[in-house]
Write an enzyme that holds these catalytic residues in place. Structure first.
Site, PDB file in Angstrom:
ATOM      1  N   GLN A 141       0.823  -1.212   0.000  1.00  0.00           N
ATOM      2  CA  GLN A 141       0.000   0.000   0.000  1.00  0.00           C
ATOM      3  C   GLN A 141       0.862   1.269   0.000  1.00  0.00           C
ATOM      4  O   GLN A 141       1.892   1.316   0.652  1.00  0.00           O
ATOM      5  CB  GLN A 141      -0.896  -0.004   1.244  1.00  0.00           C
ATOM      6  CG  GLN A 141      -2.197   0.729   1.038  1.00  0.00           C
ATOM      7  CD  GLN A 141      -3.255   0.325   2.058  1.00  0.00           C
ATOM      8  OE1 GLN A 141      -3.298  -0.810   2.494  1.00  0.00           O
ATOM      9  NE2 GLN A 141      -4.122   1.235   2.426  1.00  0.00           N
ATOM     10  N   SER A 174       4.104  -6.509   2.765  1.00  0.00           N
ATOM     11  CA  SER A 174       2.743  -6.455   3.320  1.00  0.00           C
ATOM     12  C   SER A 174       1.730  -6.991   2.302  1.00  0.00           C
ATOM     13  O   SER A 174       1.759  -8.171   1.954  1.00  0.00           O
ATOM     14  CB  SER A 174       2.424  -5.014   3.766  1.00  0.00           C
ATOM     15  OG  SER A 174       1.220  -4.972   4.486  1.00  0.00           O
ATOM     16  N   LEU A 175       0.847  -6.151   1.798  1.00  0.00           N
ATOM     17  CA  LEU A 175      -0.117  -6.556   0.770  1.00  0.00           C
ATOM     18  C   LEU A 175       0.582  -7.269  -0.393  1.00  0.00           C
ATOM     19  O   LEU A 175       0.046  -8.225  -0.974  1.00  0.00           O
ATOM     20  CB  LEU A 175      -0.835  -5.297   0.247  1.00  0.00           C
ATOM     21  CG  LEU A 175      -1.438  -5.367  -1.157  1.00  0.00           C
ATOM     22  CD1 LEU A 175      -2.678  -6.209  -1.148  1.00  0.00           C
ATOM     23  CD2 LEU A 175      -1.741  -3.978  -1.679  1.00  0.00           C
ATOM     24  N   ARG A 195      -9.219  -8.821   2.729  1.00  0.00           N
ATOM     25  CA  ARG A 195      -8.189  -8.241   3.606  1.00  0.00           C
ATOM     26  C   ARG A 195      -8.429  -6.739   3.753  1.00  0.00           C
ATOM     27  O   ARG A 195      -8.415  -6.195   4.864  1.00  0.00           O
ATOM     28  CB  ARG A 195      -6.814  -8.507   2.980  1.00  0.00           C
ATOM     29  CG  ARG A 195      -5.616  -7.982   3.742  1.00  0.00           C
ATOM     30  CD  ARG A 195      -4.348  -8.250   2.906  1.00  0.00           C
ATOM     31  NE  ARG A 195      -3.102  -8.041   3.657  1.00  0.00           N
ATOM     32  CZ  ARG A 195      -2.448  -6.909   3.744  1.00  0.00           C
ATOM     33  NH1 ARG A 195      -2.914  -5.839   3.141  1.00  0.00           N
ATOM     34  NH2 ARG A 195      -1.318  -6.819   4.436  1.00  0.00           N
ATOM     35  N   GLN A 233       0.198 -12.444   9.394  1.00  0.00           N
ATOM     36  CA  GLN A 233       0.833 -11.241   8.843  1.00  0.00           C
ATOM     37  C   GLN A 233       0.220  -9.921   9.311  1.00  0.00           C
ATOM     38  O   GLN A 233       0.935  -8.946   9.533  1.00  0.00           O
ATOM     39  CB  GLN A 233       0.806 -11.327   7.310  1.00  0.00           C
ATOM     40  CG  GLN A 233       1.769 -10.386   6.635  1.00  0.00           C
ATOM     41  CD  GLN A 233       1.190  -9.800   5.356  1.00  0.00           C
ATOM     42  OE1 GLN A 233       0.048  -9.365   5.322  1.00  0.00           O
ATOM     43  NE2 GLN A 233       1.986  -9.787   4.317  1.00  0.00           N
TER      44      GLN A 233
END
Length: 295
Positions: A9, A88-89, A113, A244
């Site tokens: 992100q 992350s993402l 998510r 996560q």
């Protein structure tokens, strides 16, 4: 060895993915499929939307995932990863790229998510802050000593650590860290405390969706955020992905482990150049570039 890395992100920009759509019929196919799966025309927002519209979590996360994954698809035979990782993402993009998840399942998980994180942000006010210019262990010590929830969330590169938690606790940590010599301790414009215990409601919701999704054997190892180590077992990948949202992103450690594992060339797949910038701060001895679609 070639390592492919996928951004998270913050890498979004207006017009993202439009060049892929215009130049590739395969990309068009995937973008249209995404519109159907999501139930709204995300392509309209990606190609023509404002920065404000792109910042909505339900849009941002799928948009970055789509840009990354569709770019990997149109690279065709030139896309031969020997190891992958995602920030992350971006870990979900990496898992589609190395065959663990199908495009459809990956997109559905990304959408779930995003919505689960949005909901968790609304439960309690929380935030994140970037701390520049201090050793990781000093930042960790300060966070541990503060009343309230504040934890190390993103180990982006040496001297750049993002902390996450309750607003008051994060603000207090920033004050103390500035006193201890941080070059910067700045609150980030994010919706909430990602990668902290504040994301527990989102973790539970996403874990159920992950549990119901098929994870296949990968074509190459994924270096996961939670462990910063090479993982090839689908059950282990699944377990780490469930952890996560509430665990820190060990990006510095992941890149170092990939280099130790033989990576000599890193290719960022997706919007922006954020990860290439971090690479230069982690280890200048390896090359880092962006993936480019063949004309």
């Amino acid at each position: 060895m070639k390592a492919y890395i996928f951004p998270g992100q913050g890498a979004q920009f207006t017009g993202m993915g439009l060049d892929l759509y215009e130049k590739s019929s395969l990309a068009q196919e995937y973008f249209e499929k995404a519109n159907t799966i999501l139930g709204f025309h995300i392509t309209d927002i990606m190609f023509e939307g404002t920065a404000e519209q792109l910042k909505e979590t339900k849009v941002t996360q799928p948009a970055i995932f789509l840009h990354s994954v569709i770019l990997a698809k149109v690279l065709g035979d030139s896309f031969q990863p020997e190891m992958v990782a995602g920030h992350s993402l971006g870990e979900l993009s990496a898992l589609v790229a190395n065959g663990v998840l199908s495009f459809e399942d990956g997109l559905k998980l990304v959408s779930k998510r995003a919505l689960a994180m949005q909901k968790a942000c609304e439960i309690a006010p929380s935030t994140m802050a970037a701390i520049i210019g201090l050793e990781d262990n000093l930042v960790e010590e300060v966070c541990t000593a503060i009343d309230g929830v504040v934890v190390a969330a993103n180990y982006n590169c040496p001297g750049q650590l993002v902390i996450s938690g309750e607003i008051e606790a994060v603000e207090k940590a920033c004050e103390i860290l500035k006193e201890k010599g941080a070059k910067m301790a700045v609150i980030l414009p994010v919706g909430g405390a990602f990668h902290s215990p504040m994301m527990e409601p989102a973790r539970e919701e996403l874990a159920a969706a992950i549990e119901a999704t098929t994870f296949s054997k990968p074509t190459c190892a994924v270096y996961q955020n939670v462990t910063a180590s090479a993982v090839t077992n689908p059950d282990e990948i699944k377990k780490n992905l469930m952890l996560q949202l509430t665990a820190p992103v060990k990006w510095t450690q992941s890149i170092q482990a990939m280099i130790a594992g033989g990576a000599t060339e890193f290719i960022e797949v997706g919007p922006g150049k954020v990860l290439q910038g971090l690479m230069r701060k982690i280890d200048r001895s390896v090359t880092a570039s962006g993936a480019v679609m063949a004309e």
